[in-house]
Design a protein around this motif. Structure first.
Motif, short mmCIF file in Angstrom:
data_model
loop_
_atom_site.label_atom_id
_atom_site.label_comp_id
_atom_site.label_asym_id
_atom_site.label_seq_id
_atom_site.Cartn_x
_atom_site.Cartn_y
_atom_site.Cartn_z
N GLN A 1 -2.40 -8.09 -2.80
CA GLN A 1 -2.54 -6.70 -2.39
C GLN A 1 -3.80 -6.00 -2.60
O GLN A 1 -4.65 -5.49 -1.94
CB GLN A 1 -1.53 -5.70 -2.81
N VAL B 1 4.99 -15.51 10.94
CA VAL B 1 4.04 -14.53 11.09
C VAL B 1 3.32 -14.22 12.43
O VAL B 1 3.42 -13.04 13.05
CB VAL B 1 3.11 -14.48 10.15
N TRP C 1 -6.33 -7.51 -0.49
CA TRP C 1 -6.20 -6.73 1.12
C TRP C 1 -6.95 -5.37 0.85
O TRP C 1 -7.71 -5.26 1.91
CB TRP C 1 -4.70 -6.60 1.21
N TRP D 1 4.58 -9.22 -1.10
CA TRP D 1 3.31 -10.30 -1.18
C TRP D 1 3.64 -11.47 -1.44
O TRP D 1 4.36 -11.64 -2.50
CB TRP D 1 2.29 -9.51 -2.05
N PHE E 1 -1.21 0.09 5.46
CA PHE E 1 -0.56 -0.91 6.14
C PHE E 1 -0.80 -2.23 5.08
O PHE E 1 -1.96 -2.43 4.69
CB PHE E 1 -1.05 -1.53 7.46
N PRO E 2 0.10 -2.89 4.53
CA PRO E 2 1.77 -2.73 5.02
C PRO E 2 2.39 -1.85 4.35
O PRO E 2 1.73 -0.94 3.39
CB PRO E 2 2.21 -4.24 4.82
N ASP E 3 3.69 -1.70 4.59
CA ASP E 3 4.33 -0.81 4.10
C ASP E 3 4.66 -0.71 2.27
O ASP E 3 4.18 -2.28 1.83
CB ASP E 3 5.64 -0.55 4.76
N SER E 4 4.83 0.09 1.71
CA SER E 4 4.74 0.00 0.12
C SER E 4 5.82 -0.76 -0.13
O SER E 4 5.52 -1.38 -1.38
CB SER E 4 5.21 1.45 -0.38
N ASP E 5 6.72 -1.04 0.64
CA ASP E 5 7.92 -2.21 -0.05
C ASP E 5 7.71 -3.58 0.54
O ASP E 5 8.58 -4.47 0.52
CB ASP E 5 9.21 -1.74 0.44
N TYR E 6 6.46 -3.91 1.18
CA TYR E 6 6.16 -5.23 1.59
C TYR E 6 6.10 -6.09 0.52
O TYR E 6 5.54 -5.97 -0.66
CB TYR E 6 4.83 -5.19 2.45
N VAL F 1 -1.76 -10.96 7.17
CA VAL F 1 -1.53 -9.50 6.92
C VAL F 1 -2.39 -9.04 8.15
O VAL F 1 -1.91 -7.76 8.75
CB VAL F 1 -1.94 -8.77 5.57
N GLU G 1 0.21 -3.65 14.86
CA GLU G 1 0.73 -2.40 14.67
C GLU G 1 -0.28 -1.31 14.89
O GLU G 1 0.16 -0.12 15.37
CB GLU G 1 0.95 -2.33 13.00
#
Length: 447
Positions: free
Chosen positions: A329, A42, A332, A31, A24-29, A106, A113
């Motif tokens: 990222q 959020v 994170w 940042w 998490f998060p998805d690869s297309d998130y 995040v 989730e």
């Protein structure tokens, strides 16, 4: 034995749980840095997705009337449950130190989730902890730092650090350390009348003081930036000079700090590059006593410890206070396991309920602890008081962080006979239950 407990092995229920690495998060998130409105979105989006375990609230406003938005995550949001400890993360106290702010933005949807996904460790934490997360304590300072970042692509070391009145909020709290150092027997639940503080408190400081006073927080972390280390009390020294200033709970504070630093990807690495190449600072195990690094009078960390039941540490999350969004990222990935592991530490030590002869909880009962020293034959060799008490919450429940070992614990309250009993803290389970029933003591003679 070490108290450090990895979340995946924290309880028998967790033994078979494995977190997908950085799933998490998805690869297309995308940042990004979030402004105040985006921050609130959020929280709103998380609450909409997980309405049964969330509550959004604000304990107060900043100088410029921005709300200090906070989200509560619990299986019964909005209420304190008997025996359930309360935990808090606070980010962005210094407005230009943004890593903590963005990680929490995040981390909040991550908890939602994973709860919905049935992750056993997260479900257990949510059902057994009342979690409060405030992504920014200084939204006005952030707006100042963000403006410069947007205009120049970088942020200077101090621009946006203070609040809108130009005050460093981590120097603004009542200096309870000085009160404690002058009266060592008065080392907890210290209160100061406003006219004795010596300066006008900032609105954000007053909000935090009230928030701390009104909630039975047990463990907390204050997320900063500018270095990479977990800092623990005391943050100030008795003479204002740099040296180790041990608190009565030095042992458990060191373990709290290492619960974060040794699970972080780099914080405890002795070979990592120093943030300050001109300094000789070396942080063994990635932790430091605050006063042994540099004294901070009027800090929020020590205020928590000396005014309430809450044990707080300060987390410095990286050298760059305001990194580029593309770098978030990496932060994170480095911090997620540590954020979870530290939260789990709210469940160590002892806990229980203090009741009267009718089984009703006694609020503000005092819990005093003595460390039992055993000889090699397991005979009592000495009993050493830990000069820092905690008190029960409104329902009579309490939580006392302790490292593993044997203790003698006393519960006392005005109008009742004190009771003492042995309590043993194990290193492989949740807090040991240590309940007390106090008999009415009003018929005792006064001496």
């Amino acid at each position: 034995m070490r108290l450090l407990i990895l979340l995946v092995a924290f309880l028998p229920i967790f033994a078979s749980v494995e977190f997908p690495e950085y799933a998490f998060p998805d690869s297309d998130y995308v940042w990004q840095h979030h402004n105040h409105e985006e921050l609130k979105k959020v929280l709103d989006d998380t609450a909409a997705k997980c309405p049964d375990i969330t509550r959004i609230y604000s304990p107060g406003q900043s100088v410029e009337k921005r709300e200090l938005w906070t989200i509560e995550i619990s299986d019964k949001p909005g209420q304190h449950e008997l025996g359930e400890p309360e935990f808090k993360y606070v980010g962005n106290m210094h407005g230009n130190e943004v890593v903590g702010r963005e990680l929490l933005l995040v981390f909040i949807p991550f908890i939602c989730e994973e709860y919905l996904n049935g992750n056993e460790a997260i479900v257990w934490l949510v059902e057994n902890t009342r979690i409060h997360i405030m992504p920014t304590m200084n939204p006005d300072g952030y707006a100042i730092g963000r403006k410069e970042f947007d205009e120049t692509g970088r942020n200077q070391w101090v621009n946006g650090r203070a609040n809108a009145n130009g005050i460093d909020l981590n120097r603004d709290f009542p200096d309870l350390d000085t009160v404690e150092f002058e009266n060592p027997e008065n080392n907890n639940h210290i209160s100061m009348a406003l006219n004795k503080i010596g300066h006008q408190l900032q609105p954000e400081t007053k909000v935090m003081m009230r928030w701390i006073d009104e909630n039975p927080f047990v463990v907390s972390a204050n997320l900063h930036g500018g270095d990479l280390v977990a800092n623990y009390p005391y943050d100030s020294s008795f003479d204002g000079k740099v040296h180790y200033q041990k608190s009565p709970d030095d042992a458990i504070f060191r373990e709290l700090a290492m619960a974060y630093s040794t699970v972080h990807a780099h914080m405890s690495d002795p070979d990592r590059e120093s943030c300050d190449t001109t300094s000789d600072d070396e942080f063994e195990n990635g932790i430091t006593n605050g006063a042994d690094w540099y004294p901070v009078p009027g800090g929020m960390q020590d205020y928590n410890y000396l005014s309430s039941n809450c044990f707080e540490i300060t987390l410095e999350l990286g050298c760059d206070k305001f990194p580029q969004a593309s770098e978030l990222q990496g932060y994170w990935k480095d911090n997620l396991p540590a954020l979870l592991n530290y939260m789990a530490m709210v469940h160590v030590g002892i806990k229980g309920v203090v009741v009267d002869s009718n089984g009703e909880g006694i609020a503000n009962a005092v819990i005093s602890v003595k460390t039992v020293v055993l000889d090699r034959n397991d005979k009592i060799e000495d009993v050493i008081p830990i000069e820092h008490d905690v008190t029960t919450a409104a329902m009579g429940d309490y939580w006392r962080l302790l490292v593993p070992g044997p203790y003698m614990v006393t519960a006392s309250a005005e109008g009742y006979k004190s009771t003492e009993k042995p309590c043993w803290v194990d290193d492989d389970s949740t807090a040991t239950i240590c309940n007390f029933a106090l008999a009415d003591g009003n018929d005792l003679p006064n001496f």
